[in-house]
Design a protein around this motif. Structure first.
Motif, mmCIF file in Angstrom:
data_model
loop_
_atom_site.group_PDB
_atom_site.id
_atom_site.type_symbol
_atom_site.label_atom_id
_atom_site.label_comp_id
_atom_site.label_asym_id
_atom_site.label_seq_id
_atom_site.Cartn_x
_atom_site.Cartn_y
_atom_site.Cartn_z
ATOM 1 N N ARG A 50 4.977 7.215 -9.913
ATOM 2 C CA ARG A 50 5.420 8.592 -10.359
ATOM 3 C C ARG A 50 3.890 9.311 -10.501
ATOM 4 O O ARG A 50 3.067 8.969 -10.852
ATOM 5 C CB ARG A 50 6.222 8.481 -11.597
ATOM 6 N N ALA A 51 4.175 10.680 -9.940
ATOM 7 C CA ALA A 51 2.926 11.653 -9.898
ATOM 8 C C ALA A 51 2.464 12.056 -11.376
ATOM 9 O O ALA A 51 3.559 12.006 -12.332
ATOM 10 C CB ALA A 51 3.255 12.691 -9.052
ATOM 11 N N ILE A 52 1.437 12.047 -11.532
ATOM 12 C CA ILE A 52 0.776 12.729 -12.828
ATOM 13 C C ILE A 52 0.656 13.981 -12.960
ATOM 14 O O ILE A 52 0.160 14.877 -11.843
ATOM 15 C CB ILE A 52 -0.611 12.104 -12.940
ATOM 16 N N ASP A 53 1.120 14.750 -13.880
ATOM 17 C CA ASP A 53 0.845 16.197 -14.102
ATOM 18 C C ASP A 53 -0.346 16.473 -14.813
ATOM 19 O O ASP A 53 -0.676 16.242 -15.969
ATOM 20 C CB ASP A 53 2.128 16.561 -15.171
ATOM 21 N N PRO A 54 -1.204 17.059 -14.023
ATOM 22 C CA PRO A 54 -2.486 17.398 -14.321
ATOM 23 C C PRO A 54 -2.669 18.392 -15.535
ATOM 24 O O PRO A 54 -3.450 18.185 -16.514
ATOM 25 C CB PRO A 54 -3.386 18.130 -13.078
ATOM 26 N N VAL A 55 -1.824 19.391 -15.768
ATOM 27 C CA VAL A 55 -1.832 20.478 -16.894
ATOM 28 C C VAL A 55 -1.340 19.753 -18.171
ATOM 29 O O VAL A 55 -1.835 19.821 -18.967
ATOM 30 C CB VAL A 55 -0.922 21.571 -16.409
ATOM 31 N N ALA A 56 -0.176 19.074 -18.047
ATOM 32 C CA ALA A 56 0.181 18.357 -19.247
ATOM 33 C C ALA A 56 -0.579 17.249 -19.701
ATOM 34 O O ALA A 56 -0.746 17.043 -20.955
ATOM 35 C CB ALA A 56 1.660 18.029 -19.096
ATOM 36 N N SER A 57 -1.316 16.602 -18.694
ATOM 37 C CA SER A 57 -2.209 15.520 -19.050
ATOM 38 C C SER A 57 -3.224 15.700 -19.922
ATOM 39 O O SER A 57 -3.957 15.165 -20.876
ATOM 40 C CB SER A 57 -2.565 14.657 -17.879
ATOM 41 N N VAL A 58 -3.885 17.096 -19.211
ATOM 42 C CA VAL A 58 -5.255 17.526 -20.020
ATOM 43 C C VAL A 58 -4.862 17.947 -21.443
ATOM 44 O O VAL A 58 -5.395 17.839 -22.448
ATOM 45 C CB VAL A 58 -5.644 18.621 -19.270
ATOM 46 N N ALA A 59 -3.560 18.528 -21.561
ATOM 47 C CA ALA A 59 -3.042 19.255 -22.891
ATOM 48 C C ALA A 59 -2.816 18.294 -23.907
ATOM 49 O O ALA A 59 -3.209 18.236 -25.128
ATOM 50 C CB ALA A 59 -1.836 19.895 -22.784
ATOM 51 N N GLN A 60 -2.405 17.097 -23.418
ATOM 52 C CA GLN A 60 -1.935 15.982 -24.270
ATOM 53 C C GLN A 60 -3.053 14.647 -24.444
ATOM 54 O O GLN A 60 -3.063 14.023 -25.441
ATOM 55 C CB GLN A 60 -0.759 15.292 -23.907
ATOM 56 N N GLY A 61 -3.871 14.827 -23.745
ATOM 57 C CA GLY A 61 -5.031 13.761 -23.748
ATOM 58 C C GLY A 61 -4.667 12.499 -23.291
ATOM 59 O O GLY A 61 -5.393 11.525 -23.407
ATOM 60 N N LYS A 62 -3.597 12.412 -22.434
ATOM 61 C CA LYS A 62 -3.337 11.156 -21.952
ATOM 62 C C LYS A 62 -2.528 11.375 -20.548
ATOM 63 O O LYS A 62 -2.146 12.644 -20.302
ATOM 64 C CB LYS A 62 -2.425 10.408 -22.704
ATOM 65 N N ALA A 63 -2.282 10.363 -19.577
ATOM 66 C CA ALA A 63 -1.601 10.639 -18.585
ATOM 67 C C ALA A 63 -0.112 11.007 -18.808
ATOM 68 O O ALA A 63 0.608 10.316 -19.523
ATOM 69 C CB ALA A 63 -1.693 9.350 -17.481
ATOM 70 N N VAL A 64 0.455 11.935 -18.278
ATOM 71 C CA VAL A 64 1.925 12.480 -18.284
ATOM 72 C C VAL A 64 2.540 12.387 -16.908
ATOM 73 O O VAL A 64 2.236 13.249 -15.995
ATOM 74 C CB VAL A 64 1.961 13.934 -18.729
ATOM 75 N N ARG A 65 3.504 11.826 -16.668
ATOM 76 C CA ARG A 65 4.209 11.552 -15.500
ATOM 77 C C ARG A 65 5.214 12.432 -15.205
ATOM 78 O O ARG A 65 5.947 12.820 -16.128
ATOM 79 C CB ARG A 65 4.724 9.952 -15.345
#
Length: 320
Positions: A50-65
């Motif tokens: 599953r692709a990673i959401d770059p914006v949400a991942s930065v905001a949450q500090g972890k990989a968000v799929r």
């Protein structure tokens, strides 16, 4: 609370996967896998695709799929990863059965020499195990030995019709430890070993090249975790191990005790003592080399198992 997701037919499930970017070369075969294995079980194997959401991942500090898949994701590779994991679990169970049997005998032989009912005799075990009362939780007010004896009695009740159990109960009123081990599971074994006196732990640990009795007790707890994951058909290849063992001195720094690969290294260490001519290590090496579905973009990689480059040239994995 969000409402539960709606029920979908198998055909709708397959269509949803395709709509999210999953390449399906053989829809009939894919539908068959969904019907036999289930969407939810397979979802653990396509999760890394599953692709990673770059914006949400930065905001949450972890990989968000995201729900969508990375380009080139193939249902065939998901199935190959599932089959690889199944074979990995079977290899784990093969090794752990031999380890469990051997350590059971070691424990029974050592303790039984002093007392045929040593497993039930607090004087033959460590004081912390037999005297220290548990302060919190469902077992509060009891010692760890009392909790262990309760689980032992449950196992004894399940096996009450076994001829050897009937014989010992009718003739002697109890099972000697060398017979009692036949109804223990890996959990009972690991917990009793942890409750043995330190000198006895050390005696057995030395047989297997463990740094100490305490370290070997933790090895058994960790291997029991791997055994439970494997026996319950859960995903093993990239699971986060919850019962961590320390990495022995002198072992490669690249090993990660939170990953399953380290525990396969422990299995190999023990098997080289128990059955040094076993082909188990070679079968493990062949499985990783030939059947792991490596993705071109490294979205799925052996590093998630915990394997490191050059691991198969490390001494425990070389042919004796």
């Amino acid at each position: 609370m969000k409402p539960l997701k709606p029920w979908r037919s198998f055909a709708d499930q397959l269509q949803q996967l395709q709509g999210r970017g999953m390449q399906v070369d053989d829809p009939a075969a894919a539908l068959d896998y969904l019907e036999r294995l289930g969407y939810y079980r397979l979802s653990g194997y396509w999760y890394p695709l599953r692709a990673i959401d770059p914006v949400a991942s930065v905001a949450q500090g972890k990989a968000v799929r995201l729900d969508t898949f990375t380009p080139g994701s193939r249902f065939e590779d998901v199935v190959r990863l599932y089959v690889f994991d199944k074979k990995l679990r079977l290899l784990a169970l093969d090794a752990l059965e031999r380890i469990e049997m051997a350590v059971r005998v070691d424990v029974a032989h050592l303790l039984g020499q002093r007392d045929p009912r040593a497993h039930q005799n607090p004087a033959r075990l460590h004081g912390n195990f037999t005297k220290k009362v548990i302060a919190k939780g469902p077992d509060a007010g009891r010692t760890q030995h009392q909790v262990w004896l309760g689980k032992y009695q449950t196992a004894l009740h399940r096996a009450r019709k076994e001829p050897f159990v009937v014989h010992h109960q009718e003739q002697y009123g109890a099972l000697p430890i060398w017979a009692a081990i036949e109804i223990w599971d890996f959990g009972l074994l690991s917990k009793l070993f942890a409750g043995m006196q330190h000198a006895d732990q050390q005696t057995i640990a030395a047989l297997y090249g463990a740094p100490s009795g305490r370290a070997f007790a933790q090895w058994l707890r960790s291997l029991n975790f791997i055994r439970n994951v494997s026996a319950h058909h859960s995903r093993l290849w990239n699971i986060n191990v919850l019962e961590l063992s320390p990495i022995p001195p002198g072992w490669p720094a690249a090993l990660n005790s939170a990953k399953p690969f380290f525990y396969f290294c422990l299995m190999q260490q023990l098997l080289r003592v128990i059955c040094p001519k076993s082909s188990w290590g070679q079968r493990f090496k062949t499985l990783l080399a030939d059947e792991f579905p490596v993705a071109a973009d490294q979205t799925v990689a052996l590093s998630e198992l915990g394997a490191f480059p050059g691991w198969d040239g490390w001494a425990p994995w070389l042919q004796p």
